[in-house]
Structure formats: C-alpha cells, structure tokens
Design a protein around this motif. Sequence first.
Motif, short mmCIF file in Angstrom:
data_model
loop_
_atom_site.label_atom_id
_atom_site.label_comp_id
_atom_site.label_asym_id
_atom_site.label_seq_id
_atom_site.Cartn_x
_atom_site.Cartn_y
_atom_site.Cartn_z
N ALA A 1 90.61 58.16 67.55
CA ALA A 1 90.95 59.28 68.44
C ALA A 1 89.93 60.41 68.33
O ALA A 1 89.33 60.64 67.28
CB ALA A 1 92.34 59.81 68.11
N ALA A 2 89.75 61.11 69.44
CA ALA A 2 88.92 62.31 69.52
C ALA A 2 89.72 63.38 70.26
O ALA A 2 90.66 63.05 71.00
CB ALA A 2 87.61 62.02 70.25
N PRO A 3 89.39 64.66 70.08
CA PRO A 3 90.14 65.72 70.77
C PRO A 3 90.07 65.58 72.28
O PRO A 3 89.00 65.37 72.85
CB PRO A 3 89.45 67.01 70.29
CG PRO A 3 88.80 66.65 69.00
CD PRO A 3 88.38 65.22 69.15
N LYS A 4 91.21 65.70 72.93
CA LYS A 4 91.27 65.62 74.40
C LYS A 4 90.90 66.98 74.97
O LYS A 4 91.53 67.98 74.67
CB LYS A 4 92.68 65.23 74.85
CG LYS A 4 93.20 63.94 74.20
CD LYS A 4 94.64 63.68 74.60
CE LYS A 4 95.19 62.46 73.90
NZ LYS A 4 95.30 62.65 72.43
N GLN A 5 89.87 67.01 75.82
CA GLN A 5 89.36 68.30 76.28
C GLN A 5 88.95 68.31 77.75
O GLN A 5 88.43 69.33 78.22
CB GLN A 5 88.13 68.69 75.43
CG GLN A 5 87.07 67.63 75.37
CD GLN A 5 85.85 68.07 74.57
OE1 GLN A 5 84.77 67.56 74.79
NE2 GLN A 5 85.99 69.01 73.70
N ASN A 6 89.16 67.24 78.49
CA ASN A 6 88.70 67.17 79.87
C ASN A 6 89.88 67.03 80.83
O ASN A 6 90.85 66.32 80.54
CB ASN A 6 87.74 65.99 80.07
CG ASN A 6 86.53 66.07 79.16
OD1 ASN A 6 86.06 67.15 78.86
ND2 ASN A 6 86.04 64.92 78.73
N SER A 7 89.78 67.68 81.99
CA SER A 7 90.78 67.55 83.04
C SER A 7 90.56 66.23 83.78
O SER A 7 89.58 65.52 83.57
CB SER A 7 90.68 68.72 84.01
OG SER A 7 89.44 68.71 84.69
N ASN A 8 91.48 65.92 84.70
CA ASN A 8 91.37 64.67 85.46
C ASN A 8 90.11 64.64 86.32
O ASN A 8 89.43 63.61 86.41
CB ASN A 8 92.61 64.47 86.33
CG ASN A 8 93.84 64.12 85.52
OD1 ASN A 8 93.72 63.54 84.44
ND2 ASN A 8 95.01 64.46 86.03
N ALA A 9 89.79 65.78 86.96
CA ALA A 9 88.59 65.83 87.80
C ALA A 9 87.34 65.66 86.95
O ALA A 9 86.40 64.94 87.32
CB ALA A 9 88.55 67.16 88.57
N GLU A 10 87.30 66.33 85.80
CA GLU A 10 86.15 66.19 84.90
C GLU A 10 86.05 64.76 84.38
O GLU A 10 84.95 64.21 84.24
CB GLU A 10 86.27 67.18 83.76
CG GLU A 10 86.18 68.64 84.19
CD GLU A 10 86.56 69.60 83.08
OE1 GLU A 10 86.25 70.80 83.20
OE2 GLU A 10 87.19 69.15 82.10
N LYS A 11 87.19 64.15 84.10
CA LYS A 11 87.21 62.79 83.60
C LYS A 11 86.61 61.83 84.62
O LYS A 11 85.81 60.94 84.27
CB LYS A 11 88.64 62.39 83.26
CG LYS A 11 88.79 60.95 82.78
CD LYS A 11 90.24 60.63 82.48
CE LYS A 11 91.07 60.65 83.75
NZ LYS A 11 92.47 60.23 83.50
N ASN A 12 86.97 62.00 85.88
CA ASN A 12 86.44 61.11 86.92
C ASN A 12 84.94 61.28 87.09
O ASN A 12 84.21 60.30 87.29
CB ASN A 12 87.16 61.39 88.25
CG ASN A 12 88.63 61.01 88.19
OD1 ASN A 12 89.03 60.14 87.44
ND2 ASN A 12 89.45 61.69 88.99
#
Length: 358
Positions: A149-160
Amino acid sequence: MKQPGFFDVEERLARSSGLGDQLEAFSRTVDFEAFRRDLEQALACSDGSKGGRPPFDPVMMFRILVIQTLNNLSDERTEYLINGCLSCMCFLRLGLSERMPDARTAWLFRERLTQAGAIEGLFNHFDTTLRNAGYLPMAGQILEATLVAAPKQNSNAEKNNLWEGRIPEDWQDKPAKLSHKDRHARWTLKFTKAKRQDDGTMPSSDLAIPFFGYKSHVSIDRKFRFIGKWKTTNAAASDGARLRERLLGKTNTASGVWADTAYRSKANEDFMEKQGFVSKVHRKKPHLKPMPRHIQRSNAGKSVIRSRVEHVFADQKSQTGLFIRTIGITQSTTRIGLANIVCNMRRFLFLERINAAA
C-alpha cells in the motif's frame, strides 16, 4: 528520586538482552562491516582531506535503515527512537554523549543510496553471505507477488490522467505540488475470500477491494525460504509477465519452479523450457468445464509447496509493517529492497538459532 548509579546503563542493557533484544541478535549474527565497501563505493565518500565536518559512518547509517525498516518508521520517528532507545544506541555503537544523526541525515543517506542504485548490490552482497554460510539454494524456487500500500492522494480525474500517461493540467504550473504527487503508483482490485455474514450465509462471490500502491514480486528458495530475486512494479502490473524479467535465478541447483495460475501462459512455459526450468505452475480450470480430478490433485500438491512464500510476505507485513512512505517507483524500489534485505536477515537469524540449538 533515586541517585543515578555508575552501572545503571549496563544493568538496563543486560535486562533488555535477557528479554530477547532483536537488535542485539542482529549485531551478533550479521556482519555489517561486510557492507562497508559497497556503501563507500555507492556514496563516493571523500577522504576528508578538504576539511569540513566528518560524515557519519556509512555502516552506522545503514544500521539506522535496518532499524527503520524493522519498525516501519518515518524519518522523524527514527530520529526519536535512536535518540531515546538504549538498545538502538548499542546497536549503532554510539554513546550517550556522541552526536546522533537527525531525520534529514537519514533521509539524505537513503536518497543517495537510491540515486546510486545501490540497494540491489547490497542485497546481492548479503545473498553471497548466505551462500558462504552454507544456505545454498538447491530445492527449486517459488514465485509470487504481493500488493504494498501507498498513501492515496489522487482524485478520480487525476487518476484517469495518470493512467493514460498525462500530467493533470493543474499540476504542470505547480512544481512543488508535482514533486509531492506519486505518478507511478496505480489502482487495482484486490480479491479476497468473502467472510460469513451475521446471518450465517456466505456471499456468492469473493470480494473485490480497490487498492492503491505498488507490487512486490519475489522468487524464494523452496528449502530455506530466502528471497533470491525481486522486482518492484505498480500495483496494476501483470504477475505472469514478470517471470521473464530476471525473476528466476539460475544459481538454484534444482530446476523446479512453483507459482499460481497467474504465471501459467504459453510464453512462460516456452521460456522456462528453453531456459532449462521444470514448470510446477498451477493449471487453470477449463472454461465452462469442471476441473479434472487428476489436475485437482496435482494443484493441491503444488499448493502445499507454493504456500511457503506466504510466510515471507506475512513476515514483511505483520512483523515489519511493510508500507510505502516515499514518492515514486524509484524510492519505492529502495523501500521494498530494504524490506527484502531485512527479511533475509530475520530468516538468517531464525535458521542460525535453530542450528545452534540443534
């Protein structure tokens, strides 16, 4: 308040030793001085002829990374622990009055090792130490991968955007923000066995849990369970494709290779046959057909052997709490590489203790 005595520190250390001090066992069993040459070459340490404050001893700094990895600590918590723990001071061979490295120094040391690509060399050096101690890989190898696991830091738009290889627009003109965003970690689905519900019924299918981070691919020796080869990828990377990327070691005198169905493919089978390996990889269930009884028995026998790799991952996650605290796959590779070195050290301590008792 009781007056401090001359032997208070010695008595406290003796009591810690009696309770089973793991760091003391590391100092007694692992030859850390053997890493000095590789560390000095990677860091390009100066001879001090130009003056200035002398650097901290590289072997002592490497011991700090071992403490950090064993306890899954941030740099700040590492500084706190080595300043307040007598056992850590003894492991680092520092006195109460000596200068202690701070969090920034520990970070810089790890960063320099990362930039020099020294972790793989340190891992290989300790692997040579294990062979010289008589732990020769001669029973085949087992392949597996686990999510880290790594810290979750991105929104859905950023992820895409990241998934398609683009940098989000609002990051491009903010270099400080861009440097603190992990652009290499990926989302994937982690499938787990469904648990029995409160009413006693079982769900019809397994659970699919979203997961963000990286994946650690390892190959371990079947007999001694030391990690022999390893690789770090993003969490969405395919397990089977890694088999052909130097994950199999030719130094193992046995040719058997055990793995689950994720590694079963024609390309992998052809590769292993060409390289002289004997495939013990699980066979997949035929599509829309029941699994033949002889294949079920064969897979069950392979599972007994393949399950040994789960002990390695359990040690890394339950004992040392493997978790990515850094940014990017380069630093994550260093973090996972250190975890693999420490895992082999812990296994070495365990086997040496058994041999001494026998």
